[in-house]
Structures are given as C-alpha cells and as structure tokens.
Design a protein around this motif. Structure first.
Motif, short mmCIF file in Angstrom:
data_model
loop_
_atom_site.label_atom_id
_atom_site.label_comp_id
_atom_site.label_asym_id
_atom_site.label_seq_id
_atom_site.Cartn_x
_atom_site.Cartn_y
_atom_site.Cartn_z
N THR A 132 47.06 39.45 41.37
CA THR A 132 45.83 40.22 41.21
C THR A 132 46.17 41.66 40.83
OG1 THR A 132 44.72 38.86 42.86
CG2 THR A 132 43.70 40.98 42.35
N SER A 156 39.06 46.54 46.47
CA SER A 156 39.22 45.72 47.67
C SER A 156 37.89 45.13 48.10
CB SER A 156 39.80 46.58 48.79
OG SER A 156 39.97 45.81 49.94
N GLY A 157 37.92 43.86 48.45
CA GLY A 157 36.73 43.18 48.95
C GLY A 157 35.76 42.71 47.89
N ARG A 158 36.02 43.00 46.64
CA ARG A 158 35.17 42.54 45.54
C ARG A 158 35.72 41.23 45.00
NH1 ARG A 158 33.27 47.61 43.06
NH2 ARG A 158 32.03 48.52 44.74
N PRO A 159 34.87 40.37 44.44
CA PRO A 159 35.38 39.12 43.87
C PRO A 159 36.50 39.36 42.86
CG PRO A 159 32.99 39.08 43.97
CD PRO A 159 33.42 40.48 44.33
N VAL A 160 37.46 38.48 42.89
CA VAL A 160 38.60 38.55 41.98
C VAL A 160 38.32 37.61 40.81
CG1 VAL A 160 41.08 38.12 41.71
CG2 VAL A 160 40.19 39.06 43.86
N THR A 204 42.12 46.26 41.20
CA THR A 204 40.92 45.52 41.58
C THR A 204 40.38 46.09 42.88
OG1 THR A 204 41.75 43.52 40.52
CG2 THR A 204 39.98 43.23 42.12
N SER A 261 35.52 35.88 47.74
CA SER A 261 35.44 36.80 48.89
C SER A 261 36.28 38.05 48.71
CB SER A 261 35.88 36.08 50.16
OG SER A 261 35.00 35.04 50.46
N GLY A 262 37.02 38.13 47.61
CA GLY A 262 37.80 39.33 47.33
C GLY A 262 39.21 39.33 47.85
#
Length: 191
Positions: A139, A145-149, A143, A132-133
C-alpha cells in the motif's frame, strides 16, 4: 468430573458454542482440537481443506468474526462465542452464490479446486480489510490512514499471498477478485 464445564465435560474437554454459517452449535470439544477438524469432522463442513496443517498454505482459511484465519492453527475451545463463516456459508441462506464464488466460476479461477474454498474465504477477508483501510505491504504510504485502500493487481496479489495454488491459477484468481473489488460486493452473505 469437571462440573464447572457441564456434565459432559472433563478436565480436557469443554462445552463450546460457535455460530457457524449463522447457526449455533454447542459441542463438547477436546482442548487440543483445532477448528479445521471440528468443522470437517464434527459439523461435516468439508469446504475448508487440510493442506499443510501448519498455517502455510491457506487451504483451511475461514472467517472468524469477519476476519480471515487459518483454521488449522486455532484451538476450537478458544473461539467460544465466535461467529464462523466457511465457504459453505458465504451465500447466507440464499441459493445464489456469493459474488466471489460467481466470479471464480466466471473467470475459471480454479483448476483442481482444492485451494478454492480457502482462496475465496481469504479474498472475502482481504476485500473487507482493504475496505476498512487496513494497509498491506504494498500500500502506498501516502494513503490516508483508515480510508479504504484501492485494490489494484499488486494489492490483491499481496493480500492473497498466504494462499497457495499448486495448479498456478493465480492470474485468474486475481481477475476474479478484481472483478468483485470493482463491483463493491464483499461482505459475507452479500449477493
């Protein structure tokens, strides 16, 4: 006595409805009763373990509305209407184990097994958070925001750092979670 809470209620007890592992349960619950005790003693779901009873070891980890929580810290009456998933309910109604349960077996990611249910529930929650990011302490700040990690070994270790294993099976636990993260099957009930 306490008619606004139903006939079996008192000023210190309330009728509480929880959906546990897909099944609704309505119980009259003492306001001081924690979710862990309700699961273990009232519903006979003994997967979640009582370790430290202070939210420090993670042995009691379950999922509440899809998020991992220490069930020893949550008052059951505050969860009225919530969806609870324990290690017993991860595979849904099917006979096949959840992918994380299978990976823990394949990777020998347990020794005594006491922490294993909490580790597995925490891993399910951690994988969903990353998908869900939600960033962790490690992290990369670049990266989006809100993108899969992406879950490398450092991310997995950081995200599971609240779950202790006295036997020291951590490398195998990380291996098991890494296997499932690479396969992409992380939701409760997915097989």
């Amino acid at each position: 006595m306490g008619s606004e809470h139903g006939p079996r209620s008192s000023p210190h007890r309330s009728d509480t409805t929880l959906r546990v592992n897909g099944k609704p349960h309505t119980l009259t619950v003492d306001h001081r009763r924690v979710l862990l005790d309700l699961l273990r003693e009232d519903l006979n779901l003994t997967g979640a373990k009582k370790g430290c009873d202070h939210g420090q070891c993670g042995a009691c980890t379950v999922l509440v509305d899809g998020r991992r929580v220490n069930s020893c810290l949550l008052l059951a009456v505050t969860l009225d209407g919530s969806d609870i998933t324990t290690v017993e309910g991860l595979s849904g109604d099917g006979e096949d184990p959840h992918p994380l349960q299978r990976a823990f077996l394949e990777r020998d990611a347990f020794q005594c097994g006491y922490c294993t249910p909490g580790q597995i529930c925490s891993a399910v929650g951690a994988l969903a958070e990353a998908e869900s990011g939600h960033p962790s302490h490690v992290t990369d700040p670049a990266t989006p925001s809100g993108r899969p990690v992406a879950l490398d070994r450092d991310e997995i270790r950081e995200r599971l750092s609240g779950n202790l294993c006295r036997c020291g099976a951590y490398p195998r636990i990380v291996d098991a979670v890494e296997d499932v993260a690479g396969a992409g099957s992380t939701r409760p009930g997915s097989t």
